[in-house]
Motif scaffolding. Sequence first.
Motif, mmCIF file in Angstrom:
data_model
loop_
_atom_site.group_PDB
_atom_site.id
_atom_site.type_symbol
_atom_site.label_atom_id
_atom_site.label_comp_id
_atom_site.label_asym_id
_atom_site.label_seq_id
_atom_site.Cartn_x
_atom_site.Cartn_y
_atom_site.Cartn_z
ATOM 1 N N GLU A 8 0.870 -1.158 0.000
ATOM 2 C CA GLU A 8 0.000 0.000 0.000
ATOM 3 C C GLU A 8 0.921 1.226 0.000
ATOM 4 O O GLU A 8 2.114 1.109 0.242
ATOM 5 C CB GLU A 8 -0.898 -0.012 1.244
ATOM 6 C CG GLU A 8 -1.837 -1.219 1.302
ATOM 7 C CD GLU A 8 -2.603 -1.312 2.627
ATOM 8 O OE1 GLU A 8 -2.749 -0.279 3.316
ATOM 9 O OE2 GLU A 8 -3.019 -2.421 2.971
ATOM 10 N N ASP A 9 0.382 2.374 -0.291
ATOM 11 C CA ASP A 9 1.161 3.604 -0.264
ATOM 12 C C ASP A 9 1.033 4.222 1.131
ATOM 13 O O ASP A 9 -0.078 4.407 1.630
ATOM 14 C CB ASP A 9 0.653 4.591 -1.316
ATOM 15 C CG ASP A 9 0.881 4.077 -2.725
ATOM 16 O OD1 ASP A 9 1.671 3.125 -2.895
ATOM 17 O OD2 ASP A 9 0.250 4.615 -3.659
ATOM 18 N N TYR A 10 2.176 4.576 1.731
ATOM 19 C CA TYR A 10 2.198 5.038 3.120
ATOM 20 C C TYR A 10 2.702 6.476 3.220
ATOM 21 O O TYR A 10 3.399 6.970 2.335
ATOM 22 C CB TYR A 10 3.100 4.128 3.964
ATOM 23 C CG TYR A 10 2.589 2.714 4.093
ATOM 24 C CD1 TYR A 10 1.897 2.292 5.231
ATOM 25 C CD2 TYR A 10 2.796 1.787 3.077
ATOM 26 C CE1 TYR A 10 1.423 0.996 5.341
ATOM 27 C CE2 TYR A 10 2.324 0.478 3.184
ATOM 28 C CZ TYR A 10 1.637 0.093 4.315
ATOM 29 O OH TYR A 10 1.166 -1.189 4.419
ATOM 30 N N SER A 163 -1.320 4.021 5.912
ATOM 31 C CA SER A 163 -1.416 3.968 4.449
ATOM 32 C C SER A 163 -2.556 4.861 3.995
ATOM 33 O O SER A 163 -3.496 5.139 4.746
ATOM 34 C CB SER A 163 -1.643 2.533 3.980
ATOM 35 O OG SER A 163 -2.946 2.078 4.334
ATOM 36 N N TRP A 164 -2.462 5.316 2.743
ATOM 37 C CA TRP A 164 -3.555 6.120 2.198
ATOM 38 C C TRP A 164 -4.834 5.296 2.130
ATOM 39 O O TRP A 164 -5.938 5.834 2.269
ATOM 40 C CB TRP A 164 -3.186 6.660 0.823
ATOM 41 C CG TRP A 164 -2.090 7.670 0.866
ATOM 42 C CD1 TRP A 164 -0.794 7.511 0.485
ATOM 43 C CD2 TRP A 164 -2.194 9.022 1.344
ATOM 44 N NE1 TRP A 164 -0.080 8.668 0.692
ATOM 45 C CE2 TRP A 164 -0.905 9.608 1.208
ATOM 46 C CE3 TRP A 164 -3.235 9.787 1.865
ATOM 47 C CZ2 TRP A 164 -0.652 10.925 1.590
ATOM 48 C CZ3 TRP A 164 -2.972 11.100 2.233
ATOM 49 C CH2 TRP A 164 -1.706 11.658 2.096
ATOM 50 N N ASP A 165 -4.708 3.974 1.939
ATOM 51 C CA ASP A 165 -5.890 3.115 1.933
ATOM 52 C C ASP A 165 -6.577 3.142 3.290
ATOM 53 O O ASP A 165 -7.817 3.166 3.381
ATOM 54 C CB ASP A 165 -5.513 1.678 1.569
ATOM 55 C CG ASP A 165 -5.154 1.519 0.102
ATOM 56 O OD1 ASP A 165 -5.339 2.479 -0.672
ATOM 57 O OD2 ASP A 165 -4.689 0.431 -0.280
ATOM 58 N N HIS A 166 -5.791 3.116 4.357
ATOM 59 C CA HIS A 166 -6.370 3.181 5.695
ATOM 60 C C HIS A 166 -7.027 4.538 5.928
ATOM 61 O O HIS A 166 -8.133 4.624 6.476
ATOM 62 C CB HIS A 166 -5.276 2.944 6.742
ATOM 63 C CG HIS A 166 -5.769 2.914 8.146
ATOM 64 N ND1 HIS A 166 -5.117 3.546 9.178
ATOM 65 C CD2 HIS A 166 -6.874 2.340 8.698
ATOM 66 C CE1 HIS A 166 -5.791 3.359 10.301
ATOM 67 N NE2 HIS A 166 -6.859 2.634 10.042
ATOM 68 N N GLU A 168 -8.316 6.460 3.669
ATOM 69 C CA GLU A 168 -9.556 6.495 2.890
ATOM 70 C C GLU A 168 -10.656 5.703 3.588
ATOM 71 O O GLU A 168 -11.816 6.122 3.614
ATOM 72 C CB GLU A 168 -9.299 5.931 1.492
ATOM 73 C CG GLU A 168 -10.505 6.013 0.576
ATOM 74 C CD GLU A 168 -10.202 5.526 -0.825
ATOM 75 O OE1 GLU A 168 -11.159 5.345 -1.594
ATOM 76 O OE2 GLU A 168 -9.010 5.329 -1.153
ATOM 77 N N LEU A 169 -10.296 4.575 4.162
ATOM 78 C CA LEU A 169 -11.273 3.772 4.899
ATOM 79 C C LEU A 169 -11.847 4.551 6.069
ATOM 80 O O LEU A 169 -13.069 4.557 6.295
ATOM 81 C CB LEU A 169 -10.609 2.482 5.395
ATOM 82 C CG LEU A 169 -11.475 1.545 6.248
ATOM 83 C CD1 LEU A 169 -12.633 0.990 5.424
ATOM 84 C CD2 LEU A 169 -10.629 0.401 6.814
ATOM 85 N N THR A 220 -1.384 -3.096 7.401
ATOM 86 C CA THR A 220 -2.062 -3.062 6.104
ATOM 87 C C THR A 220 -3.556 -3.257 6.295
ATOM 88 O O THR A 220 -3.994 -4.051 7.144
ATOM 89 C CB THR A 220 -1.514 -4.149 5.156
ATOM 90 O OG1 THR A 220 -2.353 -4.252 4.001
ATOM 91 C CG2 THR A 220 -1.446 -5.512 5.827
ATOM 92 N N VAL A 221 -4.358 -2.555 5.507
ATOM 93 C CA VAL A 221 -5.809 -2.718 5.593
ATOM 94 C C VAL A 221 -6.242 -4.055 5.016
ATOM 95 O O VAL A 221 -7.389 -4.466 5.201
ATOM 96 C CB VAL A 221 -6.553 -1.581 4.872
ATOM 97 C CG1 VAL A 221 -6.310 -0.255 5.555
ATOM 98 C CG2 VAL A 221 -6.170 -1.503 3.405
#
Length: 248
Positions: A8-10, A163-166, A168-169, A220-221
Motif C-alpha cells: 500500500e502507499d504510506y 497507508s492512504w488506503d487506511h 480512505e477507509l 495493512t488494511v
Amino acid sequence: MAEQPESEDYYVGAYWGPRKEAPEDCARRTAELLTLLASCDPLLAHWYKPARTREEARKHPLMPPDLATLTESFRRGVNREKGGPAIEQLGFTFWFGNGGARGEDVDLRITCGDHGGATPNSCVMTLPKRGANADRLLTAPVLAGVVRSMALAWDADWCAVTSWDHRELLSEEGRAGTFAGWVTYLSRRRGEVPPLPAPMRISPVEDKGTLIILTPERFTVANPEHVALAQRGRELLARARLMQPVTP
C-alpha cells in the motif's frame, strides 16, 4: 526473508495547532528535522530544493542544512491569493524531495506559521512505494524514528504513520480526524497515554510525549486484525480524552 504483503502507499504526518512563526523559525525547525532524519536511514540523509527535473534538483542540495537557504525558501512559500498580498495568518509552505527515482523516493511538504486556526500546521512525508528503500523504511523501528524526529523538531500535537488506503477507509466511515495509525505520537500536552494491550507498545519521546506502535508487522488494511487493532487503539485513547482535533 519473509515475503512482504502487497504494497500500500504510506505516509507520515505530523500536525500541530495554531502557532505564529517567522520564516526563520520554520527554517530552524526544518534544519533540526533534516538532521534528525539523517540518522534514521541513508535515504533520509539527502534532500534537494524543488526544480523542474530531478537532475536539476540534484544541483541544489539542502544538506547539510543551511538556515539562510531554508529561510528564503519559506519566505517564497508564503500563502497568498494569486497576484495578491501575502495572507500572513496562513503561514508558509515549502515542498521538497530527496531526488530519488519516482516510486522509490521521499517527499516532504511543510506548512508552518499558520496561526489562523482554519487548518493545522503540518509536516507530511510520502514514503517509497517499491524497491529496497521501501523494504527498509516501511518497518516499525525506522518509522518510529521518523515520527520521533518530526515530533521533536516541530513540537507536534499528533503524528501518525498509516497507508492512504487506511486513511480512505477512515474517511468513508467518518472517522478520519485524529486517529491511531501504525505508529502514533501524542504530545504530553494532551495528557498521559494509558497502558495499552499487546501487541501495542508505548515509549516516551523525551519529556515531550508518547510513541505508540500498534504492531511490529507492516500495517495493512488487507489484514482485518490490523484494522481492528487500529480501531481498538483509537477507542482506548479517545476514552482517555487524547483524540481531540488538532485545531478547535
